[in-house]
Write a protein that holds these residues in place. Structure first.
Motif, mmCIF file in Angstrom:
data_model
loop_
_atom_site.group_PDB
_atom_site.id
_atom_site.type_symbol
_atom_site.label_atom_id
_atom_site.label_comp_id
_atom_site.label_asym_id
_atom_site.label_seq_id
_atom_site.Cartn_x
_atom_site.Cartn_y
_atom_site.Cartn_z
ATOM 1 N N CYS A 225 0.844 -1.193 0.000
ATOM 2 C CA CYS A 225 0.000 0.000 0.000
ATOM 3 C C CYS A 225 0.882 1.246 0.000
ATOM 4 O O CYS A 225 1.640 1.474 0.954
ATOM 5 N N PRO A 226 0.817 2.077 -1.031
ATOM 6 C CA PRO A 226 1.626 3.299 -1.049
ATOM 7 C C PRO A 226 1.320 4.246 0.099
ATOM 8 O O PRO A 226 2.214 4.926 0.591
ATOM 9 N N GLY A 227 0.057 4.282 0.535
ATOM 10 C CA GLY A 227 -0.287 5.140 1.664
ATOM 11 C C GLY A 227 0.428 4.715 2.927
ATOM 12 O O GLY A 227 0.900 5.556 3.702
ATOM 13 N N CYS A 228 0.518 3.408 3.149
ATOM 14 C CA CYS A 228 1.257 2.897 4.311
ATOM 15 C C CYS A 228 2.740 3.236 4.191
ATOM 16 O O CYS A 228 3.374 3.637 5.175
ATOM 17 N N ALA A 229 3.301 3.059 2.995
ATOM 18 C CA ALA A 229 4.719 3.367 2.801
ATOM 19 C C ALA A 229 4.990 4.832 3.076
ATOM 20 O O ALA A 229 5.974 5.189 3.738
ATOM 21 N N ARG A 230 4.120 5.703 2.584
ATOM 22 C CA ARG A 230 4.307 7.135 2.819
ATOM 23 C C ARG A 230 4.210 7.460 4.306
ATOM 24 O O ARG A 230 4.992 8.258 4.832
ATOM 25 N N ALA A 231 3.247 6.841 4.988
ATOM 26 C CA ALA A 231 3.095 7.095 6.418
ATOM 27 C C ALA A 231 4.343 6.677 7.186
ATOM 28 O O ALA A 231 4.886 7.438 7.996
ATOM 29 N N LEU A 232 4.811 5.451 6.936
ATOM 30 C CA LEU A 232 5.968 4.931 7.657
ATOM 31 C C LEU A 232 7.223 5.745 7.382
ATOM 32 O O LEU A 232 8.017 6.012 8.293
ATOM 33 N N LEU A 239 5.321 13.234 12.807
ATOM 34 C CA LEU A 239 4.521 13.022 14.012
ATOM 35 C C LEU A 239 5.395 12.800 15.246
ATOM 36 O O LEU A 239 4.889 12.485 16.323
ATOM 37 N N ASN A 240 6.707 12.951 15.060
ATOM 38 C CA ASN A 240 7.662 12.764 16.154
ATOM 39 C C ASN A 240 7.679 11.322 16.660
ATOM 40 O O ASN A 240 7.937 11.058 17.830
ATOM 41 N N THR A 241 7.409 10.383 15.749
ATOM 42 C CA THR A 241 7.428 8.953 16.091
ATOM 43 C C THR A 241 8.181 8.184 15.003
ATOM 44 O O THR A 241 7.605 7.308 14.352
ATOM 45 N N PRO A 242 9.458 8.474 14.793
ATOM 46 C CA PRO A 242 10.180 7.814 13.701
ATOM 47 C C PRO A 242 10.442 6.344 13.994
ATOM 48 O O PRO A 242 10.467 5.908 15.148
ATOM 49 N N LEU A 243 10.635 5.572 12.929
ATOM 50 C CA LEU A 243 11.027 4.173 13.065
ATOM 51 C C LEU A 243 12.459 4.085 13.587
ATOM 52 O O LEU A 243 13.207 5.069 13.517
ATOM 53 N N PRO A 244 12.865 2.924 14.116
ATOM 54 C CA PRO A 244 14.258 2.757 14.548
ATOM 55 C C PRO A 244 15.233 3.163 13.447
ATOM 56 O O PRO A 244 14.976 2.932 12.261
ATOM 57 N N GLY A 245 16.333 3.762 13.828
ATOM 58 C CA GLY A 245 17.239 4.415 12.886
ATOM 59 C C GLY A 245 17.692 3.593 11.708
ATOM 60 O O GLY A 245 17.900 4.122 10.626
ATOM 61 N N SER A 246 17.851 2.295 11.865
ATOM 62 C CA SER A 246 18.363 1.471 10.771
ATOM 63 C C SER A 246 17.265 0.865 9.911
ATOM 64 O O SER A 246 17.543 0.057 9.021
ATOM 65 N N THR A 247 16.020 1.242 10.157
ATOM 66 C CA THR A 247 14.903 0.649 9.419
ATOM 67 C C THR A 247 14.779 1.255 8.021
ATOM 68 O O THR A 247 14.864 2.470 7.851
ATOM 69 N N THR A 248 14.569 0.398 7.040
ATOM 70 C CA THR A 248 14.355 0.834 5.661
ATOM 71 C C THR A 248 12.969 0.385 5.216
ATOM 72 O O THR A 248 12.598 -0.773 5.403
ATOM 73 N N VAL A 249 12.220 1.309 4.643
ATOM 74 C CA VAL A 249 10.864 1.024 4.180
ATOM 75 C C VAL A 249 10.848 1.044 2.657
ATOM 76 O O VAL A 249 11.346 1.981 2.030
ATOM 77 N N PHE A 250 10.284 -0.008 2.055
ATOM 78 C CA PHE A 250 10.138 -0.083 0.607
ATOM 79 C C PHE A 250 8.687 -0.348 0.254
ATOM 80 O O PHE A 250 8.016 -1.159 0.912
ATOM 81 N N HIS A 251 8.197 0.295 -0.807
ATOM 82 C CA HIS A 251 7.025 -0.275 -1.455
ATOM 83 C C HIS A 251 7.515 -1.539 -2.156
ATOM 84 O O HIS A 251 8.625 -1.588 -2.677
#
Length: 392
Positions: A225-232, A239-251
């Motif tokens: 879902c592109p919307g989920c990818a954009r959110a993450l 929102l001041n709630t970033p993922l852990p620093g080494s996390t990579t998100v891909f569509h």
């Protein structure tokens, strides 16, 4: 996850004062690309009309009554206006900030209020039982073999309305030796709430998902879902709630395109029209995936791998692609307007002469298939479904 509090919507909106002022005085060259203006033929329902609403509202020069609020929420936030804007103004972001202020002043349309209440209660946008989020995926998950580990963030629409997309995606990943792990405590990504202006609810959801990802120990996250990818990737830091620093998100199309040589060895022709050596398909660029994430080539690279598939492009494509009408929860607030936009996109698809419509977004599939008519009916597949069919 601590940090300085985000600025209020009023302060953030004032940072765009010059932009909203310039947009409201513009020569309106972006109108032809705005899906709601094309559908309504109303300047009030155009990028310039909304910029004027924001400028008057921001400067406290007029009260924000029901009609201008409706104008703000009739936007799909598709980003077509900024694609045609010579200065590159971020009007969709300005509208999001104006909506935040609308929420703070308790002026939201009833459909938007219902959305917030639904997600707050059920952790998804469909009022479905949270415990049944992945019920239809149990068989395919049980068949997985160990391999490279990724998190597959499924999303609400895929989980509850189009699980066939998830089934296909997991099957393709497994054939590439990749094990897709589902977060059992996954909740809505929050993207619909961000677009609607309910940032506090979105932040609560973000914290739950970030904690689940952090606890998993896996640092590669895939979405269909592109919307989920954009959110993450983009909304969570805001929102001041970033993922852990080494996390990579891909569509998932990005992830698979990087492995296309390996994937090509597994593919055969998924379908051909009777009496023809090839099937003409057309590809609809989702707004979140294209204009917001810049992902245009990977889906097309994957289509090029498929024997017997010939891509026929829309007249308007890539960064100038037309919206399907599903963006920014428009079907929930103004369903007739959303339907009109969908009908126009389906008519455009029929004019390509293709026999199959492909996209890479469950929300596009949900919206377009629900508005097909006898004159615009065309088989619709998510790209993951087409790839799964082509696996030897």
């Amino acid at each position: 996850m601590s940090g300085s509090p985000p600025p209020s919507s009023s302060d953030a909106l004032d940072q765009f004062a010059k932009v909203s002022r310039l947009c409201s005085l513009c020569a309106r060259m972006c109108r032809h690309a705005c899906p709601t203006h094309v559908a309504t033929r109303s300047d009030a329902c155009s990028p310039v009309g909304r910029a004027l609403v924001v400028e008057l509202y921001r400067g406290h020069k007029t009260a924000l009554t029901e009609t201008p609020v409706d104008r703000l929420y009739q936007c799909t936030l598709c980003g077509a206006c900024k694609a045609w804007c010579k200065p590159g103004h971020e009007l969709p972001r300005i509208i999001e900030l104006a909506r935040e202020r609308v929420i703070q002043e308790h002026r939201a349309p009833l459909g938007i209020i219902d959305l917030d209440q639904t997600v707050s209660k059920h952790n998804n946008v469909y009022s479905e039982p949270h415990e049944k989020r992945f019920a239809s995926l149990a068989p395919v998950l049980e068949q997985q073999h160990s391999g490279d580990n990724v998190i597959y963030f499924v999303g609400c629409t895929t989980a509850y309305r189009h699980p066939e997309i998830a089934t296909a995606a997991i099957h393709v990943l497994n054939r590439l030796g990749v094990t897709a792990h589902i977060l059992q405590n996954e909740v809505c990504c929050g993207s619909p709430l961000v677009r609607a202006g309910y940032t506090e609810t979105a932040r609560t959801l973000a914290r739950q998902n970030v904690e689940a990802i952090a606890t998993s120990g896996i640092r590669t996250v895939l979405t269909t879902c592109p919307g989920c990818a954009r959110a993450l990737k983009h909304d969570y830091p805001k929102l001041n709630t970033p993922l852990p620093g080494s996390t990579t998100v891909f569509h998932i199309t990005e992830f698979l395109a990087k492995r296309r040589r390996q994937l090509q060895r597994l593919l055969t022709s998924p379908t051909t029209t009777q009496g023809s050596t090839s099937t003409a398909v057309t590809y609809h660029d989702p707004c979140h995936l294209g204009r917001e994430l810049g992902v245009y080539n990977p889906p097309r690279q994957l289509l090029q791998l498929l024997p017997g598939i010939r891509l026929v492009e829309f007249q308007n494509t890539r960064d100038h692609a037309d919206c399907c009408g599903a963006g920014a929860v428009l079907p929930k607030t103004f369903p007739q307007l959303a339907a009109e936009i969908a009908h126009r996109r389906l008519d455009d698809a029929a004019q390509t002469g293709a026999s199959l419509l492909i996209s890479s977004c469950p929300n596009c599939k949900q919206h377009l298939t629900s508005h097909q008519t006898p004159s615009s009916a065309m088989p619709f597949l998510d790209l993951m479904e087409l790839l799964a069919r082509a696996l030897k």
